[in-house]
Design an enzyme around this catalytic site. Structure first.
Site, PDB file in Angstrom:
ATOM      1  N   GLY A   1       0.384  -1.681  -0.438  1.00 45.68           N
ATOM      2  CA  GLY A   1      -0.261  -0.245   0.155  1.00 45.68           C
ATOM      3  C   GLY A   1       1.040   1.941   0.062  1.00 45.68           C
ATOM      4  O   GLY A   1       2.305   0.667  -0.009  1.00 45.68           O
TER       5      GLY A   1
ATOM      6  N   ASP B   1      -5.395  -3.800  -5.239  1.00 40.94           N
ATOM      7  CA  ASP B   1      -5.701  -3.346  -3.522  1.00 40.94           C
ATOM      8  C   ASP B   1      -7.292  -3.883  -3.801  1.00 40.94           C
ATOM      9  O   ASP B   1      -7.740  -4.860  -2.709  1.00 40.94           O
ATOM     10  CB  ASP B   1      -5.517  -2.461  -2.699  1.00 40.94           C
ATOM     11  CG  ASP B   1      -5.731  -0.939  -3.168  1.00 40.94           C
ATOM     12  OD1 ASP B   1      -5.988  -1.130  -3.985  1.00 40.94           O
ATOM     13  OD2 ASP B   1      -6.544  -0.251  -2.050  1.00 40.94           O
TER      14      ASP B   1
HETATM   15  N1  LIG Z   1      -3.801  -1.128  14.451  1.00 39.97           N
HETATM   16  C1  LIG Z   1      -3.717   0.193  14.088  1.00 39.97           C
HETATM   17  N2  LIG Z   1      -3.765   0.959  14.771  1.00 39.97           N
HETATM   18  C2  LIG Z   1      -3.287   2.657  14.302  1.00 39.97           C
HETATM   19  N3  LIG Z   1      -2.898   2.515  12.972  1.00 39.97           N
HETATM   20  C3  LIG Z   1      -2.968   2.023  11.923  1.00 39.97           C
HETATM   21  C4  LIG Z   1      -2.938   0.348  12.372  1.00 39.97           C
HETATM   22  N4  LIG Z   1      -2.935  -0.121  11.059  1.00 39.97           N
HETATM   23  C5  LIG Z   1      -2.246   0.890  10.230  1.00 39.97           C
HETATM   24  N5  LIG Z   1      -2.403   2.335  10.943  1.00 39.97           N
HETATM   25  C6  LIG Z   1      -2.092   3.049  10.129  1.00 39.97           C
HETATM   26  O1  LIG Z   1      -3.093   3.396   8.867  1.00 39.97           O
HETATM   27  C7  LIG Z   1      -2.255   3.636   7.657  1.00 39.97           C
HETATM   28  C8  LIG Z   1      -2.986   3.191   7.081  1.00 39.97           C
HETATM   29  O2  LIG Z   1      -1.679   2.039   7.291  1.00 39.97           O
HETATM   30  P1  LIG Z   1      -2.189   0.429   5.844  1.00 39.97           P
HETATM   31  O3  LIG Z   1      -3.227  -0.513   6.085  1.00 39.97           O
HETATM   32  O4  LIG Z   1      -1.313  -0.115   5.825  1.00 39.97           O
HETATM   33  O5  LIG Z   1      -2.209   1.392   4.785  1.00 39.97           O
HETATM   34  P2  LIG Z   1      -1.708   1.488   3.399  1.00 39.97           P
HETATM   35  O6  LIG Z   1      -2.113   0.233   2.772  1.00 39.97           O
HETATM   36  O7  LIG Z   1      -2.239   1.730   2.491  1.00 39.97           O
HETATM   37  O8  LIG Z   1      -0.395   0.767   3.281  1.00 39.97           O
HETATM   38  C9  LIG Z   1      -1.060   3.676   8.304  1.00 39.97           C
HETATM   39  O9  LIG Z   1      -0.610   5.475   8.542  1.00 39.97           O
HETATM   40  C10 LIG Z   1      -0.214   2.881   9.495  1.00 39.97           C
HETATM   41  O10 LIG Z   1       0.218   3.749  10.631  1.00 39.97           O
HETATM   42  C1  LIG Z   2      -7.168   4.384  -3.660  1.00 37.34           C
HETATM   43  C2  LIG Z   2      -5.631   3.966  -3.624  1.00 37.34           C
HETATM   44  C3  LIG Z   2      -4.482   4.953  -3.702  1.00 37.34           C
HETATM   45  C4  LIG Z   2      -5.796   3.215  -1.721  1.00 37.34           C
HETATM   46  O1  LIG Z   2      -4.909   2.601  -1.810  1.00 37.34           O
HETATM   47  P1  LIG Z   2      -3.908   2.213  -0.340  1.00 37.34           P
HETATM   48  O2  LIG Z   2      -2.884   2.773  -0.367  1.00 37.34           O
HETATM   49  O3  LIG Z   2      -4.551   3.334   0.251  1.00 37.34           O
HETATM   50  O4  LIG Z   2      -3.678   0.795  -0.116  1.00 37.34           O
HETATM   51  C5  LIG Z   2      -5.651   2.187  -4.275  1.00 37.34           C
HETATM   52  O5  LIG Z   2      -6.541   1.723  -4.163  1.00 37.34           O
HETATM   53  C6  LIG Z   2      -5.414   3.000  -5.455  1.00 37.34           C
HETATM   54  O6  LIG Z   2      -4.500   3.787  -6.661  1.00 37.34           O
HETATM   55  N1  LIG Z   2      -6.460   3.372  -6.862  1.00 37.34           N
HETATM   56  C7  LIG Z   2      -6.190   3.427  -8.065  1.00 37.34           C
HETATM   57  C8  LIG Z   2      -7.837   4.243  -8.347  1.00 37.34           C
HETATM   58  C9  LIG Z   2      -8.439   3.068  -8.257  1.00 37.34           C
HETATM   59  O7  LIG Z   2      -8.795   2.274  -8.260  1.00 37.34           O
HETATM   60  O8  LIG Z   2     -10.230   3.632  -8.763  1.00 37.34           O
HETATM   61  K   LIG Z   3      -3.956  -1.677   1.551  1.00 28.70           K
END
Ligand SMILES: Nc1ncnc2c1ncn2[C@@H]1O[C@H](COP(=O)(O)OP(=O)(O)O)[C@@H](O)[C@H]1O
Ligand SMILES: CC(C)(COP(=O)(O)O)[C@@H](O)C(=O)NCCC(=O)O
Ligand SMILES: [K+]
Length: 259
Positions: free
Chosen positions: A8, A109
């Site tokens: 992510g 995702d």
């Molecule tokens: N259990 C949790 N408690 C607090 N913050 C969290 C937790 N899990 C994820 N985060 C925070 O939420 C945000 C998104 O996390 P994440 O799901 O890993 O995002 P992505 O999939 O977009 O990388 C990050 O800033 C992360 O630090």
């Molecule tokens: C919206 C998002 C940035 C979320 O991703 P995240 O980093 O939160 O896991 C991702 O799904 C993305 O780049 N989507 C492309 C545009 C779309 O799905 O319509």
């Molecule tokens: K994600």
């Protein structure tokens, strides 16, 4: 064994699937500079720490950050001697094609969430995924991803308040007991927490009304449990939904000769 990689915009998560269950889940921050060798050092240290004897034969990647895929490919090729399946690339088959506007590149995702949700719930589902963004992914009765909503993520909103307003500190997200905050931190926590409760409730209701059929709402992502407390926003919370979807997509590609 299958290594599932969900990358992510904030975190990159590795999970090892032995065909029945995930043996472990490893998390690191997403950085496109990280090399194949760095991934391997990190990976082997933790796998050893968990006492896992993993013989990785297959790798599947979902990445919302295109730039990291290159080094993950090198990692997979160099250390597991296998070509990864990359969700969203033309050579990765999907169980059901998304139905969106022509030319739209759906986040991988979201494709994984749709596959995972359809496998577990059989469609007519909204997945609410709390990542860097807060995504709502609508999965139709036949399992197709048919669109959704992208809202700013919880941490992004907190960070934006802190960055944009000189007098506002960075605060941690928790559930405040009261809506009316009596200090700055409590006010911000209330705005974020109750604001998101309203966002989730409001958007879910509108999606349901527009969709016109009963739907399940499934929460996923690290912060889903925080919002689940009390308000009945979700039918279920499934932390491993994206990873599960990756195993489903991988199995579909195996069965259909794409691997
Ligand atoms: N259990 C949790 N408690 C607090 N913050 C969290 C937790 N899990 C994820 N985060 C925070 O939420 C945000 C998104 O996390 P994440 O799901 O890993 O995002 P992505 O999939 O977009 O990388 C990050 O800033 C992360 O630090
Ligand atoms: C919206 C998002 C940035 C979320 O991703 P995240 O980093 O939160 O896991 C991702 O799904 C993305 O780049 N989507 C492309 C545009 C779309 O799905 O319509
Ligand atoms: K994600």
């Amino acid at each position: 064994m299958l290594l599932c990689i969900d990358c992510g915009n904030t975190n990159t998560v590795f999970s090892i699937w032995d065909g029945t269950r995930f043996l472990c889940t490893l998390r690191t921050s997403t950085e496109h500079q990280r090399t194949a060798d760095q991934y391997f050092t990190w990976y082997t240290t933790l796998v050893r720490h968990h006492g896992i004897d993993a013989d990785i034969t297959d790798v599947i990647i979902s990445s919302t950050v295109p730039r990291v895929v290159f080094n993950l490919r090198v990692f997979t090729d160099r250390y597991f001697n296998t070509r990864p399946l990359v969700v969203g690339r033309p050579d990765c088959l999907l169980p059901v094609a998304p139905r969106v506007d022509p030319g739209t590149a759906v986040g991988p995702d979201r494709l994984a969430n749709a596959a995972g949700a359809f496998d577990r719930h059989g469609g007519d589902v909204v997945v609410v995924d709390f990542g860097t963004a807060t995504n709502f992914d609508v999965v139709a009765g036949d399992g197709a991803y048919v669109g959704g909503v992208i809202a700013p993520g919880v941490n992004l909103s907190l960070e934006a308040l802190h960055q944009g307003a000189a007098a506002l500190p960075h605060v941690d997200i928790t559930k405040p007991d009261r809506v009316i905050g009596t200090n700055t931190v409590a006010c911000i926590q209330s705005g974020i927490f109750w604001g998101y409760i309203g966002l989730i409730q409001g958007i879910s209701e509108r999606i349901r009304a527009e969709y016109g059929k009963p739907m399940k709402v499934v929460g996923t992502g690290g912060l889903a449990p925080l919002f689940a407390t009390g308000d009945g926003l979700f039918d279920t919370i499934e932390d491993d939904l994206t990873m599960h979807g990756l195993t489903v997509i991988h199995a579909y590609n195996k069965e259909n000769g794409a691997l």
